[in-house]
Design an enzyme around this catalytic site. Sequence first.
Site, PDB file in Angstrom:
ATOM      1  N   ARG A  75       4.690   3.631  -6.067  1.00  0.00           N
ATOM      2  CA  ARG A  75       4.181   2.418  -6.703  1.00  0.00           C
ATOM      3  C   ARG A  75       4.156   2.618  -8.212  1.00  0.00           C
ATOM      4  NH1 ARG A  75       1.257   3.896  -2.237  1.00  0.00           N
ATOM      5  NH2 ARG A  75       1.101   2.355  -0.537  1.00  0.00           N
ATOM      6  N   LYS A 102      -6.038   5.624  -6.245  1.00  0.00           N
ATOM      7  CA  LYS A 102      -7.496   5.770  -6.182  1.00  0.00           C
ATOM      8  C   LYS A 102      -7.975   6.952  -7.022  1.00  0.00           C
ATOM      9  CE  LYS A 102      -7.665   4.050  -1.421  1.00  0.00           C
ATOM     10  NZ  LYS A 102      -7.988   4.408  -0.021  1.00  0.00           N
ATOM     11  N   HIS A 177       8.156  -3.333  -8.277  1.00  0.00           N
ATOM     12  CA  HIS A 177       7.865  -3.097  -6.858  1.00  0.00           C
ATOM     13  C   HIS A 177       9.110  -3.260  -5.989  1.00  0.00           C
ATOM     14  CE1 HIS A 177       4.651  -2.163  -4.080  1.00  0.00           C
ATOM     15  NE2 HIS A 177       5.103  -3.061  -3.229  1.00  0.00           N
ATOM     16  N   ARG A 180      10.457  -0.022  -4.747  1.00  0.00           N
ATOM     17  CA  ARG A 180       9.774   0.559  -3.579  1.00  0.00           C
ATOM     18  C   ARG A 180      10.370   0.003  -2.293  1.00  0.00           C
ATOM     19  NH1 ARG A 180       5.291   3.168  -1.801  1.00  0.00           N
ATOM     20  NH2 ARG A 180       4.011   2.238  -0.161  1.00  0.00           N
ATOM     21  N   HIS A 203       2.334   4.760   3.397  1.00  0.00           N
ATOM     22  CA  HIS A 203       1.793   3.675   4.217  1.00  0.00           C
ATOM     23  C   HIS A 203       0.902   4.276   5.304  1.00  0.00           C
ATOM     24  CE1 HIS A 203       3.749   0.207   2.577  1.00  0.00           C
ATOM     25  NE2 HIS A 203       4.961   0.658   2.800  1.00  0.00           N
ATOM     26  N   TYR A 212      10.285  -4.244   7.434  1.00  0.00           N
ATOM     27  CA  TYR A 212      11.591  -3.707   7.060  1.00  0.00           C
ATOM     28  C   TYR A 212      12.505  -3.559   8.278  1.00  0.00           C
ATOM     29  CZ  TYR A 212       8.877  -2.389   2.934  1.00  0.00           C
ATOM     30  OH  TYR A 212       8.061  -2.407   1.832  1.00  0.00           O
TER      31      TYR A 212
END
Length: 246
Positions: A75, A102, A177, A180, A203, A212
């Site tokens: 990301r 985070k 993005h 990605r 993920h 996908y």
Amino acid sequence: MNNVIPLQNSPERVSLLPIAPGVDFATALSLRRMATSTGATPAYLLAPEVSALLFYMPDQRHHMLFATLWNTGMRIGEARMLTPESFDLDGVRPFVRILSEKVRARRGRPPKDEVRLVPLTDISYVRQMESWMITTRPRRREPLWAVTDETMRNWLKQAVRRAEADGVHFSIPVTPHTFRHSYIMHMLYHRQPRKVIQALAGHRDPRSMEVYTRVFALDMAATLAVPFTGDGRDAAEILRTLPPLK
């Protein structure tokens, strides 16, 4: 800048561009058009499109940022935290350590579940990164791209404008993005296991991969060549010989 194949204007040459073993660009482009028509599948670029877009990033700092997004699927917020210390480029199996977004607001050693390792499997990219770091000599713990998300988006917009001015157009909107989504699709085209891709992309929920993989369900259905049309006259003749149903 006329040595890049125009992606929409030369169908004969475009069809020869490889996507993965056994998959050509024209087929993959047609499949993408079908898969994204409903808006349920994320917009993604194919490998030749990414190569062309990177070609229009003459600034090495810009180029290496988006090459990193393409080679890792990380990301944009994760890319902003990368330092030279994040990369291990000297070993037999080069890799990059990616910290969860985070971690940015915390101090100290991040928990194990907020760090993931992504192999760098493209030797050309590894050599480019090594060369760039040798040239720029950043400090080991200094962020490589200490700029805002908006600045990164502007770098990308500049590259898209350069490409368009040179006659190279992209049929989907391109954002950071997008790289990605493109990484995940590229890995799927190269037949990497879903669980492996899920782990590399960070993920947590396996269902996140379904958006996908439905692309390949369309591909499978398209190649089955299941016929539905028959000769009505012959069918009627056969049915006429059968006794009436009671």
